[in-house]
Scaffold this motif. Structure first.
Motif, PDB file in Angstrom:
ATOM      1  N   ARG A   1      20.026  -2.444  13.223  1.00 51.21           N
ATOM      2  CA  ARG A   1      21.232  -2.632  13.293  1.00 51.21           C
ATOM      3  C   ARG A   1      20.793  -1.233  12.081  1.00 51.21           C
ATOM      4  O   ARG A   1      21.921  -0.971  12.277  1.00 51.21           O
ATOM      5  CB  ARG A   1      21.766  -4.115  12.763  1.00 51.21           C
ATOM      6  N   ASP A   2      19.826  -0.914  11.922  1.00 53.55           N
ATOM      7  CA  ASP A   2      20.018   0.141  10.541  1.00 53.55           C
ATOM      8  C   ASP A   2      18.977   0.909  11.220  1.00 53.55           C
ATOM      9  O   ASP A   2      18.224   1.482   9.840  1.00 53.55           O
ATOM     10  CB  ASP A   2      20.059  -0.444   9.758  1.00 53.55           C
TER      11      ASP A   2
ATOM     12  N   GLU B   1      24.970  -9.209   6.887  1.00 54.93           N
ATOM     13  CA  GLU B   1      24.561  -7.964   6.320  1.00 54.93           C
ATOM     14  C   GLU B   1      23.503  -7.167   6.410  1.00 54.93           C
ATOM     15  O   GLU B   1      23.249  -6.196   7.131  1.00 54.93           O
ATOM     16  CB  GLU B   1      25.783  -7.477   4.994  1.00 54.93           C
ATOM     17  N   ASP B   2      22.869  -8.024   5.461  1.00 55.95           N
ATOM     18  CA  ASP B   2      21.371  -7.786   5.014  1.00 55.95           C
ATOM     19  C   ASP B   2      20.562  -9.156   5.743  1.00 55.95           C
ATOM     20  O   ASP B   2      20.502  -9.992   3.931  1.00 55.95           O
ATOM     21  CB  ASP B   2      21.597  -7.387   3.648  1.00 55.95           C
TER      22      ASP B   2
END
Length: 266
Positions: free
Chosen positions: A66-67, A190-191
């Motif tokens: 995702r990042d 988110e993380d």
């Protein structure tokens, strides 16, 4: 921790006239600061410079999910073809649609993923290899997916820095709660925090280079970094740990590094 000046992609290259690029010469040209802030600030320029210096155009980001490190516009501007890898289909669904996707376990059996053999020039990852249960196999698989002359680089936390030793000792359910309590952004959405194994995540070339050569790489470099921010909210422990890092950096004690760039060329 003081900010460190970021190296531009134009600066992060070999001296003019260099005939045969080597990883050792490349990283010597970077002149990295020993503080880990430099590693965080300069990882993207380092990947860009590796691509340019060694002519590496087909890139794969291991565990990018995702990042990813680069945006589609950045990749297009650099003239690179970027593939995003992850073991999780859910993580890959978050990746930009402009990038190709490759779902496989970097430490798994690549027999079923043989179509990836020799397909990439540069494989890179950030904070991924500490989560791999079998580091030796993962590096061997990276060597397999690289074309001749290809480069693999992993930015990893390293043993035996105190936070990572604690992460091994403390049960995962407890460490999950501690991380979420100290860092509000570390949510599952988110993380997320993934279990860590720290297999072959060291700051020592003496430990790593023989292993990397044994799985097929012709040369390898380990760039050590010291200091971390895990104890920033814990007075006394923070001061003690910073002192230990200052002494370790001054004496090149690789068993107390906090992070490292581990780079190897096929």
């Amino acid at each position: 921790m003081p900010q460190v000046e970021q190296v531009s992609p134009q600066q992060a290259s070999l001296p003019a006239g260099s005939e045969e690029p080597t990883l050792e010469a490349f990283f010597a040209g970077l002149a990295p600061d020993l503080r880990s802030q430099w590693a965080w600030d300069n990882y993207k320029p380092t990947i860009e410079a590796l691509s340019r210096t060694f002519g590496l155009r087909r890139l794969i980001e291991i565990g990018g999910g995702r990042d990813p490190l680069f945006t589609p516009d950045e990749a297009a501007g650099l003239g690179i073809e970027l593939t995003i890898n992850d073991i999780s289909e859910e993580e890959l669904r978050h990746a930009p649609a402009a990038f190709s996707r490759a779902r496989f376990d970097v430490a798994g059996d690549l027999g079923a993923a043989g179509l990836y053999a020799g397909q990439y020039d540069l494989a890179f990852s950030r904070m991924v290899f500490e989560h791999v249960a079998d580091g030796r196999r993962a590096w061997g698989n990276l060597c397999e997916v690289l074309a001749p002359g290809g480069v693999a680089i992993a930015f990893v936390p390293t043993l035996y820095a105190l936070p990572y030793v604690a992460n091994i000792v403390i049960p995962e359910a407890v460490s999950q709660r501690i991380v979420k309590m100290l860092y509000k952004h570390r949510t599952d959405d988110e993380d997320p925090k993934f279990p860590a194994h720290y297999s072959w995540t060291y700051g020592s070339e003496r430990k790593l280079v023989p292993m990397l050569r044994s799985v097929g790489f012709s040369e390898a470099v380990v760039v050590p970094f010291y200091y971390h921010d895990y104890f920033e909210r814990i007075p006394v422990l923070r001061q003690i740990d910073n002192l230990a890092n200052r002494v370790a950096a001054a004496r090149d004690w690789r068993f107390l590094t906090s992070y490292a760039y581990i780079a190897a060329r096929k």
